[in-house]
Write a protein that holds these residues in place. Structure first.
Motif, PDB file in Angstrom:
ATOM      1  N   PRO A   1      18.505  -2.982  -5.679  1.00  0.00           N
ATOM      2  CA  PRO A   1      17.055  -3.028  -5.908  1.00  0.00           C
ATOM      3  C   PRO A   1      16.552  -4.461  -6.020  1.00  0.00           C
ATOM      4  CG  PRO A   1      18.184  -2.434  -7.931  1.00  0.00           C
ATOM      5  CD  PRO A   1      19.234  -2.488  -6.868  1.00  0.00           C
ATOM      6  N   LEU A   2      15.250  -4.639  -5.846  1.00  0.00           N
ATOM      7  CA  LEU A   2      14.647  -5.952  -6.034  1.00  0.00           C
ATOM      8  C   LEU A   2      14.794  -6.393  -7.484  1.00  0.00           C
ATOM      9  CD1 LEU A   2      11.348  -5.660  -3.964  1.00  0.00           C
ATOM     10  CD2 LEU A   2      13.480  -6.776  -3.301  1.00  0.00           C
ATOM     11  N   ILE A   3      14.971  -7.687  -7.684  1.00  0.00           N
ATOM     12  CA  ILE A   3      15.172  -8.234  -9.024  1.00  0.00           C
ATOM     13  C   ILE A   3      14.023  -9.176  -9.350  1.00  0.00           C
ATOM     14  CG2 ILE A   3      16.667  -9.680 -10.457  1.00  0.00           C
ATOM     15  CD1 ILE A   3      19.036  -8.647  -8.867  1.00  0.00           C
ATOM     16  N   TYR A   4      13.480  -9.036 -10.548  1.00  0.00           N
ATOM     17  CA  TYR A   4      12.445  -9.929 -11.050  1.00  0.00           C
ATOM     18  C   TYR A   4      12.999 -10.682 -12.248  1.00  0.00           C
ATOM     19  CZ  TYR A   4       8.872  -7.740  -8.137  1.00  0.00           C
ATOM     20  OH  TYR A   4       8.126  -7.310  -7.078  1.00  0.00           O
ATOM     21  N   VAL A   5      12.573 -11.934 -12.385  1.00  0.00           N
ATOM     22  CA  VAL A   5      13.101 -12.783 -13.452  1.00  0.00           C
ATOM     23  C   VAL A   5      11.971 -13.539 -14.145  1.00  0.00           C
ATOM     24  CG1 VAL A   5      15.321 -13.101 -12.306  1.00  0.00           C
ATOM     25  CG2 VAL A   5      13.478 -14.736 -11.899  1.00  0.00           C
ATOM     26  N   CYS A   6      12.234 -13.872 -15.383  1.00  0.00           N
ATOM     27  CA  CYS A   6      11.408 -14.832 -16.116  1.00  0.00           C
ATOM     28  C   CYS A   6      12.324 -15.988 -16.486  1.00  0.00           C
ATOM     29  CB  CYS A   6      10.801 -14.193 -17.369  1.00  0.00           C
ATOM     30  SG  CYS A   6       9.883 -15.354 -18.413  1.00  0.00           S
ATOM     31  N   LEU A   7      12.181 -17.113 -15.779  1.00  0.00           N
ATOM     32  CA  LEU A   7      13.065 -18.258 -16.008  1.00  0.00           C
ATOM     33  C   LEU A   7      12.856 -18.861 -17.388  1.00  0.00           C
ATOM     34  CD1 LEU A   7      12.820 -19.979 -12.506  1.00  0.00           C
ATOM     35  CD2 LEU A   7      14.557 -18.379 -13.347  1.00  0.00           C
ATOM     36  N   GLN A   8      11.668 -18.724 -17.914  1.00  0.00           N
ATOM     37  CA  GLN A   8      11.368 -19.278 -19.229  1.00  0.00           C
ATOM     38  C   GLN A   8      12.175 -18.587 -20.321  1.00  0.00           C
ATOM     39  OE1 GLN A   8       7.188 -19.231 -20.107  1.00  0.00           O
ATOM     40  NE2 GLN A   8       7.468 -19.679 -22.290  1.00  0.00           N
ATOM     41  N   CYS A   9      12.403 -17.309 -20.170  1.00  0.00           N
ATOM     42  CA  CYS A   9      13.090 -16.528 -21.208  1.00  0.00           C
ATOM     43  C   CYS A   9      14.491 -16.081 -20.802  1.00  0.00           C
ATOM     44  CB  CYS A   9      12.274 -15.290 -21.559  1.00  0.00           C
ATOM     45  SG  CYS A   9      10.587 -15.619 -22.077  1.00  0.00           S
ATOM     46  N   ASP A  10      14.921 -16.432 -19.583  1.00  0.00           N
ATOM     47  CA  ASP A  10      16.194 -15.951 -19.063  1.00  0.00           C
ATOM     48  C   ASP A  10      16.235 -14.429 -19.082  1.00  0.00           C
ATOM     49  OD1 ASP A  10      18.730 -16.103 -17.982  1.00  0.00           O
ATOM     50  OD2 ASP A  10      19.719 -16.157 -19.941  1.00  0.00           O
ATOM     51  N   PHE A  11      15.137 -13.829 -18.629  1.00  0.00           N
ATOM     52  CA  PHE A  11      14.987 -12.369 -18.621  1.00  0.00           C
ATOM     53  C   PHE A  11      15.128 -11.867 -17.186  1.00  0.00           C
ATOM     54  CE2 PHE A  11      12.346  -8.504 -18.316  1.00  0.00           C
ATOM     55  CZ  PHE A  11      12.924  -7.738 -19.326  1.00  0.00           C
ATOM     56  N   VAL A  12      16.003 -10.893 -16.983  1.00  0.00           N
ATOM     57  CA  VAL A  12      16.279 -10.328 -15.666  1.00  0.00           C
ATOM     58  C   VAL A  12      16.038  -8.827 -15.718  1.00  0.00           C
ATOM     59  CG1 VAL A  12      18.024  -9.985 -13.876  1.00  0.00           C
ATOM     60  CG2 VAL A  12      18.016 -12.102 -15.214  1.00  0.00           C
ATOM     61  N   VAL A  13      15.355  -8.299 -14.694  1.00  0.00           N
ATOM     62  CA  VAL A  13      15.070  -6.871 -14.687  1.00  0.00           C
ATOM     63  C   VAL A  13      14.968  -6.363 -13.256  1.00  0.00           C
ATOM     64  CG1 VAL A  13      12.565  -7.274 -14.858  1.00  0.00           C
ATOM     65  CG2 VAL A  13      13.508  -5.053 -15.533  1.00  0.00           C
ATOM     66  N   HIS A  14      15.553  -5.194 -13.017  1.00  0.00           N
ATOM     67  CA  HIS A  14      15.363  -4.526 -11.734  1.00  0.00           C
ATOM     68  C   HIS A  14      13.919  -4.038 -11.637  1.00  0.00           C
ATOM     69  CE1 HIS A  14      19.882  -3.532 -12.096  1.00  0.00           C
ATOM     70  NE2 HIS A  14      19.747  -4.504 -11.212  1.00  0.00           N
ATOM     71  N   LYS A  15      13.404  -4.021 -10.426  1.00  0.00           N
ATOM     72  CA  LYS A  15      12.033  -3.555 -10.260  1.00  0.00           C
ATOM     73  C   LYS A  15      11.869  -2.113 -10.738  1.00  0.00           C
ATOM     74  CE  LYS A  15       8.358  -2.654  -6.972  1.00  0.00           C
ATOM     75  NZ  LYS A  15       8.251  -1.246  -7.415  1.00  0.00           N
ATOM     76  N   ASN A  16      12.854  -1.267 -10.440  1.00  0.00           N
ATOM     77  CA  ASN A  16      12.731   0.123 -10.851  1.00  0.00           C
ATOM     78  C   ASN A  16      12.992   0.337 -12.337  1.00  0.00           C
ATOM     79  OD1 ASN A  16      15.451  -0.383 -10.801  1.00  0.00           O
ATOM     80  ND2 ASN A  16      15.961   1.145  -9.257  1.00  0.00           N
ATOM     81  N   CYS A  17      13.326  -0.731 -13.071  1.00  0.00           N
ATOM     82  CA  CYS A  17      13.509  -0.615 -14.523  1.00  0.00           C
ATOM     83  C   CYS A  17      12.306  -1.148 -15.305  1.00  0.00           C
ATOM     84  CB  CYS A  17      14.765  -1.368 -14.967  1.00  0.00           C
ATOM     85  SG  CYS A  17      16.308  -0.668 -14.347  1.00  0.00           S
ATOM     86  N   ILE A  18      11.408  -1.836 -14.625  1.00  0.00           N
ATOM     87  CA  ILE A  18      10.271  -2.453 -15.322  1.00  0.00           C
ATOM     88  C   ILE A  18       9.410  -1.404 -15.994  1.00  0.00           C
ATOM     89  CG2 ILE A  18       8.132  -3.767 -14.989  1.00  0.00           C
ATOM     90  CD1 ILE A  18       9.552  -5.338 -12.810  1.00  0.00           C
ATOM     91  N   TYR A  19       9.205  -0.283 -15.319  1.00  0.00           N
ATOM     92  CA  TYR A  19       8.285   0.728 -15.832  1.00  0.00           C
ATOM     93  C   TYR A  19       8.997   1.914 -16.477  1.00  0.00           C
ATOM     94  CZ  TYR A  19       5.111  -1.978 -12.945  1.00  0.00           C
ATOM     95  OH  TYR A  19       4.380  -3.001 -12.394  1.00  0.00           O
ATOM     96  N   LEU A  20      10.242   1.710 -16.927  1.00  0.00           N
ATOM     97  CA  LEU A  20      10.918   2.778 -17.654  1.00  0.00           C
ATOM     98  C   LEU A  20      10.126   3.130 -18.913  1.00  0.00           C
ATOM     99  CD1 LEU A  20      14.742   1.925 -17.478  1.00  0.00           C
ATOM    100  CD2 LEU A  20      13.488   3.671 -16.219  1.00  0.00           C
TER     101      LEU A  20
END
Length: 586
Positions: free
Chosen positions: A196-215
């Protein structure tokens, strides 16, 4: 379409009609000049030159603004719903298209895949879009962007989406697309998955799959009685309530809102066979078992919702109460002593086990995400249990939510986790792998839904899990119990007199030392049925009649002489027909 506001003709042409023209011209060996597959922004001499070689006509598109369209209309280019309120419409074909699908250029550069350009193509296989993670459901030709080097694809609509997401409930900062394929652990589900596509926040070192964002943040699942809430950390190490593996407290999971020591992986909790798909945040609590099955009238006297007469509680001994002809109306099992409720009317034989009288009106089952409703209105109708695959009558639980209606008998409905099988030393849990078949340790049949032992390779199907642990045999004064053959001196079955296999399960009398094959003792007919009249199954009336004649009748289905205690009887134009009980389950 009277509700469609037609604008002047656009310089674009119907993609569906255009593709048909191109395919037809290809097969007829026509030469097509200056017309691209899905985006022929052609004018003047180009059209004239096209008509010189083809007898087909290209239909123009109208630009539409229709507020009534909504998300149910289907785009005929990408075959996905949700064309919105502004779209293109072909008056001749009476079909609609996404604005993005019609105006899509033949080549684009996308931030979702910056290494290579994406080419606009059409294909007749199922499309897998890397953004929305869905496939087209139709056999028509579909439109999408594709990278032939990386096998990466996007629908034209998804290709226009912004490369960042803002969802403060999941993370306070903007999340940017991470376009490289990398083995990064998602902070929400705790799984390493580069598909799946991966989204990140470099400021917080936060990694999340796109399909997990809206769980969801608060849910209820089939495996636990209380609601679960999402958390990024657990105070202690727990095993997952679904897959029984360790839950890493450093990543997202779901835990009980009532402070139970219960947790579930994010992926396990949101499986379609576990979760009903509802977000319960800010929703009021709902108690599944808030209805009593009876009203207390007096001391030991009740009015059960399934019966019109008052019933009185009696405690019977085993010897007095055993009667194979007198059975509980709910589970259809004989009475082997204990508490029962009997109808107080002298000529009424309605009887319930104490446990069956207390069956909840609404029940959540471990194998289904939606609740079941107890149904007793018409016990003359035969039903097919969706878990043990038996055809039965009596009380049942019915769930009509979701894609289809499912019925289960009260014995399957009573199975919960952990399930205790008296013959096995370890507790059993429902299978956690979707679609995987396992052989039942008792009947050896492979089933997709089994109760599994996490300590050893023991699997139990619902059919065998609901076999009675204790039964009576007409020629034995003692109880027979279900067990695994351990005594090698027990060599033959008391009924068929064949040699016993040392690897099978059986019924045994520990007092007399006799053993029985399960099939020989119980027969094809389940131990939960008795002779009955005017039963209905699939629109046909049946009787269940004793098979106690000196000469065994021939089954009209298998042309053999039935050995079971009971048979099915029905009448048609040819007269009386007799069938084995398994006739229902074929």
């Amino acid at each position: 379409m009277s509700s469609v506001q037609h604008s002047p003709l656009s310089p674009l042409f119907c993609p569906r009609n255009r593709l048909q023209c191109l395919l037809q011209c290809y097969f007829e060996e026509f030469t097509i000049i200056n017309i691209s597959c899905y985006h022929p922004n052609v004018e003047g001499n180009s059209i004239l030159r096209y008509y010189r070689y083809s007898v087909h006509h290209l239909y123009p598109l109208y630009w539409c603004n229709n507020k009534e369209s909504g998300d149910e209309s289907l785009c005929q280019a990408c075959t996905f719903k949700g064309i919105g309120t502004t779209y293109y419409f072909c008056d001749e074909c009476e079909v609609s298209f996404h604005k993005e699908c019609v105006e899509s250029p033949p080549l684009i550069k996308s931030l979702y895949h910056p290494k290579h350009p994406l080419q606009l193509v059409h294909d007749q296989s199922g499309i897998y879009c890397s953004h929305c993670e869905s496939r087209s459901r139709y056999e028509d030709v579909k439109l999408y962007y594709y990278c032939f080097t990386c096998k990466f694809s996007l629908h034209p609509v998804c290709a226009t989406r912004p490369s960042f997401l803002n969802y403060p409930k999941r993370h306070e900062h903007d999340l940017n697309i991470f376009s490289r394929k990398a083995d990064l652990t998602c902070d929400v589900c705790g799984v390493v998955d580069s598909k799946p596509l991966i989204y990140v926040c470099l400021q917080c070192d936060f990694v999340v799959h796109k399909n997990c964002i809206y769980l969801p943040f608060v849910i209820r699942i089939s495996r636990h009685d209380h609601r679960l809430s999402f958390t990024y950390s657990l105070p202690r190490i727990l095993s997952c309530g679904v897959c029984r593996q360790k839950v890493d407290g450093n990543y997202g999971s779901y835990s009980c809102t009532k402070d139970c020591s219960y947790a579930v992986h994010s992926k396990c909790a949101t499986r379609e066979d576990v979760w009903d798909g509802k977000e319960l945040e800010e929703e009021p609590e709902e108690d599944y078992e808030n209805l009593n099955s009876f009203e207390v009238i007096g001391d030991g006297i009740i009015q059960h919702f399934s019966h019109s007469h008052h019933m009185k509680f009696e405690r019977k001994t085993t010897d007095i109460m055993y009667d194979d002809e007198k059975r509980c109306q709910a589970c259809l099992l004989p009475f082997y002593g204990g508490g029962v409720y009997e109808c107080m009317k002298s000529n009424c034989d309605f009887v319930l086990h104490e446990a069956c009288a207390n069956l909840p009106r609404t029940k959540q089952h471990i194998a289904h995400p939606n609740p079941f409703i107890l149904q007793v209105s018409d016990t003359k109708n035969i039903f097919f249990c969706g878990y043990c695959q038996r055809c039965l009558y009596g009380f049942r639980y019915v769930c009509s939510k979701g894609d289809e209606s499912i019925s289960i008998d009260v014995r399957c409905a009573a199975i919960s986790e952990p399930f205790v099988q008296q013959c096995h030393p370890h507790p059993l849990f429902l299978s956690n792998e979707l679609g995987k078949y396992r052989p039942c340790s008792i009947c050896k049949n492979e089933k997709v839904q089994t109760l599994n032992c996490i300590e050893c390779s023991f699997f139990l199907c619902f059919y065998c899990a609901t076999l009675p642990y204790k039964v009576r045999y007409e020629h034995d004064e003692h109880f027979l119990t279900l067990s695994y053959k351990e005594n090698e001196s027990l060599n033959w079955c008391e009924i068929c007199e064949e040699i016993m296999d040392s690897t099978i399960w059986l019924y045994t009398c520990h007092e007399c030392g006799t053993v029985f094959h399960i099939q020989c003792l119980l027969g094809q007919c389940p131990p939960y049925v008795k002779p009955a009249q005017n039963l209905s199954f699939s629109g046909t009336k049946y009787n269940i009649v004793p098979n106690n004649r000196l000469t065994r009748p021939i089954c009209n289905d298998c042309d053999g002489r039935c050995q079971d205690k009971l048979m099915l009887e029905c009448y048609d134009a040819d007269g009386r027909n007799l069938f084995c009980y398994r006739h229902w389950e074929k």
